[in-house]
Design a protein around this motif. Structure first.
Motif, PDB file in Angstrom:
ATOM      1  N   PRO A 292       0.825  -1.214   0.000  1.00  0.00           N
ATOM      2  CA  PRO A 292       0.000   0.000   0.000  1.00  0.00           C
ATOM      3  C   PRO A 292       0.856   1.261   0.000  1.00  0.00           C
ATOM      4  CG  PRO A 292      -0.796  -1.587   1.617  1.00  0.00           C
ATOM      5  CD  PRO A 292       0.518  -2.098   1.130  1.00  0.00           C
ATOM      6  N   GLY A 293       0.542   2.176  -0.917  1.00  0.00           N
ATOM      7  CA  GLY A 293       1.258   3.442  -1.001  1.00  0.00           C
ATOM      8  C   GLY A 293       2.595   3.380  -1.707  1.00  0.00           C
ATOM      9  N   ALA A 294       2.989   2.193  -2.149  1.00  0.00           N
ATOM     10  CA  ALA A 294       4.308   2.064  -2.760  1.00  0.00           C
ATOM     11  C   ALA A 294       4.322   2.500  -4.216  1.00  0.00           C
ATOM     12  CB  ALA A 294       4.804   0.621  -2.664  1.00  0.00           C
ATOM     13  N   PHE A 295       3.227   2.289  -4.930  1.00  0.00           N
ATOM     14  CA  PHE A 295       3.227   2.504  -6.375  1.00  0.00           C
ATOM     15  C   PHE A 295       2.142   3.487  -6.804  1.00  0.00           C
ATOM     16  CE2 PHE A 295       4.664  -1.953  -5.750  1.00  0.00           C
ATOM     17  CZ  PHE A 295       5.977  -1.779  -6.152  1.00  0.00           C
ATOM     18  N   GLU A 296       2.507   4.284  -7.795  1.00  0.00           N
ATOM     19  CA  GLU A 296       1.528   5.126  -8.490  1.00  0.00           C
ATOM     20  C   GLU A 296       1.325   4.484  -9.863  1.00  0.00           C
ATOM     21  OE1 GLU A 296       2.149   9.268 -10.569  1.00  0.00           O
ATOM     22  OE2 GLU A 296       1.900   9.571  -8.405  1.00  0.00           O
ATOM     23  N   VAL A 297       0.183   3.847 -10.034  1.00  0.00           N
ATOM     24  CA  VAL A 297      -0.021   2.952 -11.181  1.00  0.00           C
ATOM     25  C   VAL A 297      -0.740   3.678 -12.316  1.00  0.00           C
ATOM     26  CG1 VAL A 297      -1.019   0.777 -11.964  1.00  0.00           C
ATOM     27  CG2 VAL A 297      -0.102   0.964  -9.637  1.00  0.00           C
ATOM     28  N   THR A 298      -0.179   3.543 -13.519  1.00  0.00           N
ATOM     29  CA  THR A 298      -0.807   4.033 -14.744  1.00  0.00           C
ATOM     30  C   THR A 298      -1.217   2.830 -15.594  1.00  0.00           C
ATOM     31  OG1 THR A 298       0.535   6.044 -14.750  1.00  0.00           O
ATOM     32  CG2 THR A 298      -0.468   5.389 -16.850  1.00  0.00           C
ATOM     33  N   THR A 299      -2.432   2.836 -16.091  1.00  0.00           N
ATOM     34  CA  THR A 299      -2.911   1.743 -16.919  1.00  0.00           C
ATOM     35  C   THR A 299      -2.732   2.076 -18.395  1.00  0.00           C
ATOM     36  OG1 THR A 299      -4.546   1.136 -15.234  1.00  0.00           O
ATOM     37  CG2 THR A 299      -4.896   0.289 -17.462  1.00  0.00           C
ATOM     38  N   LEU A 300      -2.115   1.167 -19.129  1.00  0.00           N
ATOM     39  CA  LEU A 300      -1.846   1.362 -20.549  1.00  0.00           C
ATOM     40  C   LEU A 300      -2.388   0.184 -21.352  1.00  0.00           C
ATOM     41  CD1 LEU A 300       1.841   2.651 -20.215  1.00  0.00           C
ATOM     42  CD2 LEU A 300      -0.212   4.022 -20.658  1.00  0.00           C
ATOM     43  N   PRO A 301      -2.695   0.408 -22.647  1.00  0.00           N
ATOM     44  CA  PRO A 301      -3.388  -0.638 -23.413  1.00  0.00           C
ATOM     45  C   PRO A 301      -2.519  -1.821 -23.805  1.00  0.00           C
ATOM     46  CG  PRO A 301      -2.975   1.291 -24.788  1.00  0.00           C
ATOM     47  CD  PRO A 301      -2.610   1.674 -23.398  1.00  0.00           C
ATOM     48  N   ASP A 302      -1.224  -1.604 -24.027  1.00  0.00           N
ATOM     49  CA  ASP A 302      -0.403  -2.718 -24.525  1.00  0.00           C
ATOM     50  C   ASP A 302       1.072  -2.470 -24.214  1.00  0.00           C
ATOM     51  OD1 ASP A 302       0.417  -0.797 -26.428  1.00  0.00           O
ATOM     52  OD2 ASP A 302      -1.142  -1.432 -27.832  1.00  0.00           O
ATOM     53  N   ALA A 303       1.898  -3.438 -24.619  1.00  0.00           N
ATOM     54  CA  ALA A 303       3.326  -3.366 -24.339  1.00  0.00           C
ATOM     55  C   ALA A 303       3.995  -2.215 -25.080  1.00  0.00           C
ATOM     56  CB  ALA A 303       3.995  -4.689 -24.713  1.00  0.00           C
ATOM     57  N   ALA A 304       3.541  -1.909 -26.289  1.00  0.00           N
ATOM     58  CA  ALA A 304       4.140  -0.813 -27.049  1.00  0.00           C
ATOM     59  C   ALA A 304       3.955   0.523 -26.325  1.00  0.00           C
ATOM     60  CB  ALA A 304       3.547  -0.749 -28.447  1.00  0.00           C
ATOM     61  N   ALA A 305       2.761   0.747 -25.791  1.00  0.00           N
ATOM     62  CA  ALA A 305       2.511   1.978 -25.032  1.00  0.00           C
ATOM     63  C   ALA A 305       3.353   2.018 -23.759  1.00  0.00           C
ATOM     64  CB  ALA A 305       1.031   2.080 -24.692  1.00  0.00           C
ATOM     65  N   ALA A 306       3.533   0.855 -23.141  1.00  0.00           N
ATOM     66  CA  ALA A 306       4.360   0.792 -21.942  1.00  0.00           C
ATOM     67  C   ALA A 306       5.806   1.149 -22.256  1.00  0.00           C
ATOM     68  CB  ALA A 306       4.272  -0.609 -21.333  1.00  0.00           C
ATOM     69  N   ASP A 307       6.308   0.647 -23.381  1.00  0.00           N
ATOM     70  CA  ASP A 307       7.696   0.945 -23.753  1.00  0.00           C
ATOM     71  C   ASP A 307       7.886   2.431 -24.065  1.00  0.00           C
ATOM     72  OD1 ASP A 307       8.189  -1.705 -23.390  1.00  0.00           O
ATOM     73  OD2 ASP A 307       8.353  -2.205 -25.522  1.00  0.00           O
ATOM     74  N   ARG A 308       6.874   3.046 -24.676  1.00  0.00           N
ATOM     75  CA  ARG A 308       6.961   4.494 -24.929  1.00  0.00           C
ATOM     76  C   ARG A 308       7.012   5.264 -23.614  1.00  0.00           C
ATOM     77  NH1 ARG A 308       3.241   3.275 -29.079  1.00  0.00           N
ATOM     78  NH2 ARG A 308       1.491   3.911 -27.745  1.00  0.00           N
ATOM     79  N   ALA A 309       6.211   4.839 -22.652  1.00  0.00           N
ATOM     80  CA  ALA A 309       6.214   5.506 -21.348  1.00  0.00           C
ATOM     81  C   ALA A 309       7.563   5.359 -20.655  1.00  0.00           C
ATOM     82  CB  ALA A 309       5.102   4.939 -20.470  1.00  0.00           C
ATOM     83  N   LEU A 310       8.207   4.209 -20.830  1.00  0.00           N
ATOM     84  CA  LEU A 310       9.533   4.003 -20.246  1.00  0.00           C
ATOM     85  C   LEU A 310      10.561   4.916 -20.902  1.00  0.00           C
ATOM     86  CD1 LEU A 310       9.495   0.112 -19.953  1.00  0.00           C
ATOM     87  CD2 LEU A 310       9.742   1.706 -18.050  1.00  0.00           C
ATOM     88  N   ARG A 311      10.527   5.014 -22.219  1.00  0.00           N
ATOM     89  CA  ARG A 311      11.510   5.859 -22.925  1.00  0.00           C
ATOM     90  C   ARG A 311      11.288   7.338 -22.639  1.00  0.00           C
ATOM     91  NH1 ARG A 311      10.239   1.974 -27.105  1.00  0.00           N
ATOM     92  NH2 ARG A 311      11.982   0.515 -27.347  1.00  0.00           N
ATOM     93  N   ASP A 312      10.044   7.710 -22.332  1.00  0.00           N
ATOM     94  CA  ASP A 312       9.739   9.106 -22.015  1.00  0.00           C
ATOM     95  C   ASP A 312       9.907   9.426 -20.534  1.00  0.00           C
ATOM     96  OD1 ASP A 312       9.155   9.581 -24.655  1.00  0.00           O
ATOM     97  OD2 ASP A 312       6.983   9.297 -24.424  1.00  0.00           O
ATOM     98  N   ARG A 313      10.372   8.454 -19.752  1.00  0.00           N
ATOM     99  CA  ARG A 313      10.594   8.604 -18.320  1.00  0.00           C
ATOM    100  C   ARG A 313       9.321   8.920 -17.550  1.00  0.00           C
ATOM    101  NH1 ARG A 313      15.935  11.109 -15.965  1.00  0.00           N
ATOM    102  NH2 ARG A 313      15.410   9.493 -14.470  1.00  0.00           N
ATOM    103  N   GLU A 314       8.207   8.407 -18.036  1.00  0.00           N
ATOM    104  CA  GLU A 314       6.953   8.591 -17.319  1.00  0.00           C
ATOM    105  C   GLU A 314       6.784   7.545 -16.231  1.00  0.00           C
ATOM    106  OE1 GLU A 314       3.967   8.481 -20.304  1.00  0.00           O
ATOM    107  OE2 GLU A 314       4.621  10.332 -21.284  1.00  0.00           O
ATOM    108  N   VAL A 315       7.378   6.373 -16.416  1.00  0.00           N
ATOM    109  CA  VAL A 315       7.324   5.300 -15.427  1.00  0.00           C
ATOM    110  C   VAL A 315       8.696   4.640 -15.353  1.00  0.00           C
ATOM    111  CG1 VAL A 315       4.856   4.855 -15.770  1.00  0.00           C
ATOM    112  CG2 VAL A 315       6.553   3.605 -17.142  1.00  0.00           C
ATOM    113  N   TYR A 316       8.927   3.929 -14.235  1.00  0.00           N
ATOM    114  CA  TYR A 316      10.189   3.217 -14.060  1.00  0.00           C
ATOM    115  C   TYR A 316      10.131   1.796 -14.614  1.00  0.00           C
ATOM    116  CZ  TYR A 316      12.209   6.781 -10.997  1.00  0.00           C
ATOM    117  OH  TYR A 316      12.740   7.956 -10.498  1.00  0.00           O
TER     118      TYR A 316
END
Length: 335
Positions: A68-92
């Motif tokens: 509890p309280g450890a993560f701020e979770v963003t929901t994304l539709p697929d792996a490609a969107a997740a990889d874009r978020a990683l490259r943009d430093r939006e998520v770790y």
């Protein structure tokens, strides 16, 4: 006529008082440096869950329940969107739900410590089964744990403090101090890239972007010390050292991530020169500048304020550290 205070006090008592003062400073500095490192844990750490809606909802709920309280979770539709978020430093990292179970996509370049922590968390979510890990933004192969990056950044803070203090003590003309600051920043950027990128192979980005990040940090840190020293004399140099190193370094999270430090100190550290400088250099070296806007603005602010104080201040610090009043005759040759 009263005697000089130094002749009244016993040298034995004075020595004991100095020792007590040093121990009091030690008692304050040890927890300041040790406490953040001893209490590393995720606190609202930005991560993503990606995949079909039912699976991502379940994953997000399991993450919230597990820590509890450890993560701020963003929901994304697929792996490609997740990889874009990683490259943009939006998520770790991103937990990607697929037909074969959970896969973990990470960005160790942002923080190897966080990548390792989230790899353990993914194993817990999968019930102990092996979790495939894809490094979307890997750390430099010559520095996979990030220890070289953190250790290599520390000398920039130390030399910047020294440069700022020396410019105040040894250079009396404001224009010459400004030239010294700009020259130091330019040379620090070039030398830093030559060592960290060319020699040690710790950095892996565009050379000029990396040199700009190091140079701006050097200008901000040295300018802060020089500006405060020019305005306040010796106490100003002490205040600058406090901001740049004694407080700024342990709160910088250069070796970890701001979200792993106790809050609000992790966030505060990103508004001090070392924290902002480390974040900007990571952005320049591994993310093509993504995530560098805020630290760029923070460092530019310190640089502008420091230079402004250097230019408007008419106080002069002599070699003995005392500030001379405006109009006083210099005791040394003007540089």
């Amino acid at each position: 006529m009263s005697a000089h205070p130094s002749r009244v006090r016993s040298p034995w008592l004075f020595a004991v008082l100095l020792a007590a003062l040093a121990v009091a400073a030690q008692a304050l500095l040890v927890p300041l440096f040790a406490a953040p490192a001893a209490h590393l844990a995720p606190r609202d750490l930005p991560v993503a869950v990606a995949g079909p809606a039912p699976a991502t909802t379940e994953l997000a709920a399991r993450l919230a329940t597990a820590r509890p309280g450890a993560f701020e979770v963003t929901t994304l539709p697929d792996a490609a969107a997740a990889d874009r978020a990683l490259r943009d430093r939006e998520v770790y990292a991103a937990f990607v739900a697929g037909p074969d179970g959970i896969a973990l996509h990470t960005a160790p370049a942002a923080s190897p410590t966080v990548a390792a922590l989230l790899t353990e968390a993914a194993a817990q979510l999968s019930g102990g089964r092996p979790v495939p890990v894809e490094q979307v933004v890997p750390a430099d192969p010559d520095d996979p744990r990030g220890a070289g990056f953190a250790a290599g950044f520390l000398p920039f803070a130390l030399t910047s403090m020294l440069a700022g203090a020396l410019l105040v003590f040894l250079v009396t003309r404001r224009g010459a101090r400004l030239l010294g600051l700009v020259s130091y920043a330019a040379l620090a950027g070039l030398a830093g890239v030559a060592v960290l990128h060319g020699w040690l192979g710790i950095l892996a980005g565009d050379l000029w972007r990396e040199a700009g990040a190091i140079g701006l940090f050097a200008l901000a840190a040295a300018g802060t010390v020089a500006g405060l020293g020019a305005a306040l004399g010796g106490p100003g140099i002490g205040l600058g050292a406090l901001l740049v190193f004694l407080v700024g370094n342990p709160l910088s999270a250069v070796s970890a991530a701001p979200e792993l430090l106790p809050q609000p100190w992790g966030a505060v550290g990103q508004y001090l020169p070392v924290g902002a400088g480390g974040t900007l250099l990571r952005a320049a070296a591994f993310f093509d500048g993504a995530g560098g806007s805020r630290p760029l603005a923070v460092l530019a602010g310190y640089a502008v304020v420091g230079i402004g104080l250097v230019l408007v201040s008419r106080r002069r610090a002599g070699a003995d550290g005392r500030s001379a009043a405006p109009g006083a005759r210099p005791t040394k040759v003007t540089v």
